[in-house]
Design an enzyme around this catalytic site. Structure first.
Site, mmCIF file in Angstrom:
data_model
loop_
_atom_site.group_PDB
_atom_site.id
_atom_site.type_symbol
_atom_site.label_atom_id
_atom_site.label_comp_id
_atom_site.label_asym_id
_atom_site.label_seq_id
_atom_site.Cartn_x
_atom_site.Cartn_y
_atom_site.Cartn_z
ATOM 1 C CG ASP A 11 -12.997 185.484 55.841
ATOM 2 O OD1 ASP A 11 -14.066 185.570 55.200
ATOM 3 O OD2 ASP A 11 -11.902 185.772 55.341
ATOM 4 C CG ASP A 20 -13.590 188.785 53.636
ATOM 5 O OD1 ASP A 20 -12.419 188.421 53.798
ATOM 6 O OD2 ASP A 20 -14.527 187.980 53.392
ATOM 7 C CG ASP A 76 -9.168 188.240 55.587
ATOM 8 O OD1 ASP A 76 -8.317 187.926 56.443
ATOM 9 O OD2 ASP A 76 -9.506 187.493 54.650
HETATM 10 P P1 8DG Z 1 -16.163 182.944 52.663
HETATM 11 O O1 8DG Z 1 -15.207 183.783 53.452
HETATM 12 O O2 8DG Z 1 -17.576 183.200 53.002
HETATM 13 O O3 8DG Z 1 -15.811 181.503 52.718
HETATM 14 O O4 8DG Z 1 -16.036 183.350 51.119
HETATM 15 P P2 8DG Z 1 -15.378 184.641 50.513
HETATM 16 O O5 8DG Z 1 -15.597 185.830 51.396
HETATM 17 O O6 8DG Z 1 -15.829 184.752 49.112
HETATM 18 O O7 8DG Z 1 -13.859 184.225 50.465
HETATM 19 P P3 8DG Z 1 -12.554 184.921 51.058
HETATM 20 O O8 8DG Z 1 -11.514 183.849 51.113
HETATM 21 O O9 8DG Z 1 -12.823 185.636 52.337
HETATM 22 O O10 8DG Z 1 -12.107 185.935 49.943
HETATM 23 C C1 8DG Z 1 -12.819 187.110 49.632
HETATM 24 C C2 8DG Z 1 -12.199 187.785 48.457
HETATM 25 O O11 8DG Z 1 -10.923 188.303 48.770
HETATM 26 C C3 8DG Z 1 -11.995 186.838 47.289
HETATM 27 O O12 8DG Z 1 -12.504 187.441 46.122
HETATM 28 C C4 8DG Z 1 -10.530 186.693 47.124
HETATM 29 C C5 8DG Z 1 -10.011 187.944 47.749
HETATM 30 N N1 8DG Z 1 -8.686 187.841 48.326
HETATM 31 C C6 8DG Z 1 -8.219 186.949 49.251
HETATM 32 N N2 8DG Z 1 -6.924 187.204 49.524
HETATM 33 C C7 8DG Z 1 -6.592 188.290 48.798
HETATM 34 C C8 8DG Z 1 -5.419 189.067 48.674
HETATM 35 O O13 8DG Z 1 -4.409 188.802 49.307
HETATM 36 N N3 8DG Z 1 -5.449 190.145 47.828
HETATM 37 C C9 8DG Z 1 -6.575 190.468 47.126
HETATM 38 N N4 8DG Z 1 -6.540 191.529 46.331
HETATM 39 N N5 8DG Z 1 -7.703 189.747 47.220
HETATM 40 C C10 8DG Z 1 -7.703 188.686 48.040
HETATM 41 O O14 8DG Z 1 -8.891 186.052 49.739
HETATM 42 MN MN MN Z 2 -14.735 185.891 53.327
HETATM 43 MN MN MN Z 3 -11.221 186.654 53.573
#
Ligand code: 8DG
Ligand code: MN
Ligand code: MN
Length: 373
Positions: free
Chosen positions: A204, A206, A297
């Protein structure tokens, strides 16, 4: 084969947040096996086992060169008996029997396919499997009622399971930037997650959004969402408060913020940005799709919490977990993506940069590109 005199021993600190973990991994054969077993444990809701395998994999990711013998692992932290057996198997036989068996098991394959649907977690997938649903086709033909997220996830399954490129992340960033500039001039957009850590693909994209003047960010998310929605950029969105882990972590967020909607899980409709013609597919009269679905996100944070939100949303997930564990176990502090609470002094510690948070925690500063634990 190993000459004891020149045996290369490694030394690694116990917490992932004390280590520099780049994207260069010299031990992928070992970490792939351990990560697969971690994933399988997580999908089977065995969280403890999952974390143990994740920690073991993270230690190996941090090593400066390839492991060739068990003797080199002497004294390394986080390598339990089970992880060591997996490592030995890979070193001696070229593959982990357990990892290979798991990968080929019907249950693992079904769990992967079903949790590959956005909105479907381990619990739901397990329930479906027990009802005989192992494939998307079986799910589509079943009488299962899907919620809005799952329906969108199923509708855009192929797109959402195709990695997002940096070019696509940039294009999404431009759209988000434009939306934010229109609805609140002066607000700032920061890329977080894996792309901030330097990964060249992600599952995704972020973003963290703030405004330099405290309070101006209130009510921002619904406005961004409306802007995006009215221009046809959203296939799905759900805006909520950010309650991940905070509820379990004790103090972390001032009660006055409880009514703030600050997090949006979405699926973007991104017009094609990658060069065309490379896409394979049947030759047909059907018009070619000129867009693709991408998970995005969005998080809005007041500037006073920005550093905590930035640190909390940059990841990796294990790095975040380890920071919280370090804070709790070694410093008697509670870290969340809103605040850092010193439980001994019973007060919140302010920070306006990630560097300050690491300093509060008595940790050496680790830049995002070295948080790939
Ligand atoms: P990717 O998307 O490339 O696979 O990897 P990523 O960017 O490291 O993973 P991610 O699933 O998008 O998560 C990014 C960061 O956000 C990770 O450190 C965890 C954090 N995170 C969530 N959900 C939530 C949430 O609801 N609250 C908070 N505070 N952090 C969150 O994924
Ligand atoms: Mn991510
Ligand atoms: Mn994410």
């Amino acid at each position: 084969q190993v000459n004891q005199a020149e045996l290369l021993l490694f030394s690694v600190p116990a917490y992932a947040c004390q280590r520099r973990t780049t994207l260069v991994n010299h031990n992928t054969a070992l970490t792939d096996a351990l990560s697969l077993l971690a994933e399988n444990a997580e999908l089977s809701e065995e969280e403890g086992r999952g974390v143990a395998f994740r920690r073991a994999a993270a230690v190996l990711k941090a090593l400066p060169s390839v492991v060739t013998s068990m003797a080199q692992l002497e004294g390394l932290p986080c390598l339990g008996g089970h992880s060591l057996r997996v490592i030995r198997d890979v070193l001696e036989n070229g593959a982990s029997h357990e990892a290979e068996t798991t990968k080929q098991s019907e249950r693992y394959k079904a769990l992967k396919v079903l949790t590959g649907i956005f909105g479907v977690g381990a619990k739901t997938a397990d329930r479906w499997i027990r009802e005989g649903i192992h494939t998307l086709q079986q799910l589509r033909e079943s009488a299962q009622t899907l919620n809005r997220a799952q329906q969108a996830g199923l509708d855009h399954y192929d797109d959402l399971n195709q990695p997002v490129s940096q070019t696509e992340a940039d294009a999404i960033g431009d759209i988000v930037q434009k939306a934010v500039a229109c609805v609140l001039p002066g607000a700032q957009v920061t890329l977080t997650g894996g792309f901030r850590r330097g990964k060249d693909t992600g599952h995704d994209v972020d973003f963290l959004i703030t405004h330099p003047e405290e309070g101006r960010e209130v009510g921002l998310m619904p406005k961004i969402v409306s802007w995006l929605e009215s221009r046809g950029f959203l296939l799905y969105q759900k805006t909520t408060r950010n309650s991940y882990l905070e509820s379990m972590d004790g103090p972390g967020r001032p009660a006055s913020n409880m009514d703030r909607f600050e997090r949006c899980l979405s699926i973007f409709k991104l017009p094609d940005v990658e060069p065309q013609g490379t896409k394979e597919g049947p030759i047909s009269a059907a018009p070619q799709k000129r867009w693709r679905a991408v998970r995005v996100d969005l998080v809005v944070s007041p500037i006073s919490q920005f550093a905590f939100a930035l640190l909390g949303w940059t990841g990796s997930k294990l790095f975040e977990r380890e920071l919280r564990r370090w804070a709790g176990h070694e410093k008697a502090m509670s870290l969340s993506s809103h605040a850092l609470h010193d439980n001994t002094q019973s007060r919140y510690l302010r920070a306006s940069s990630e560097e300050e948070i690491f300093a509060h925690l008595s940790l050496e500063y680790i830049p995002p590109s070295e948080r790939n634990a």
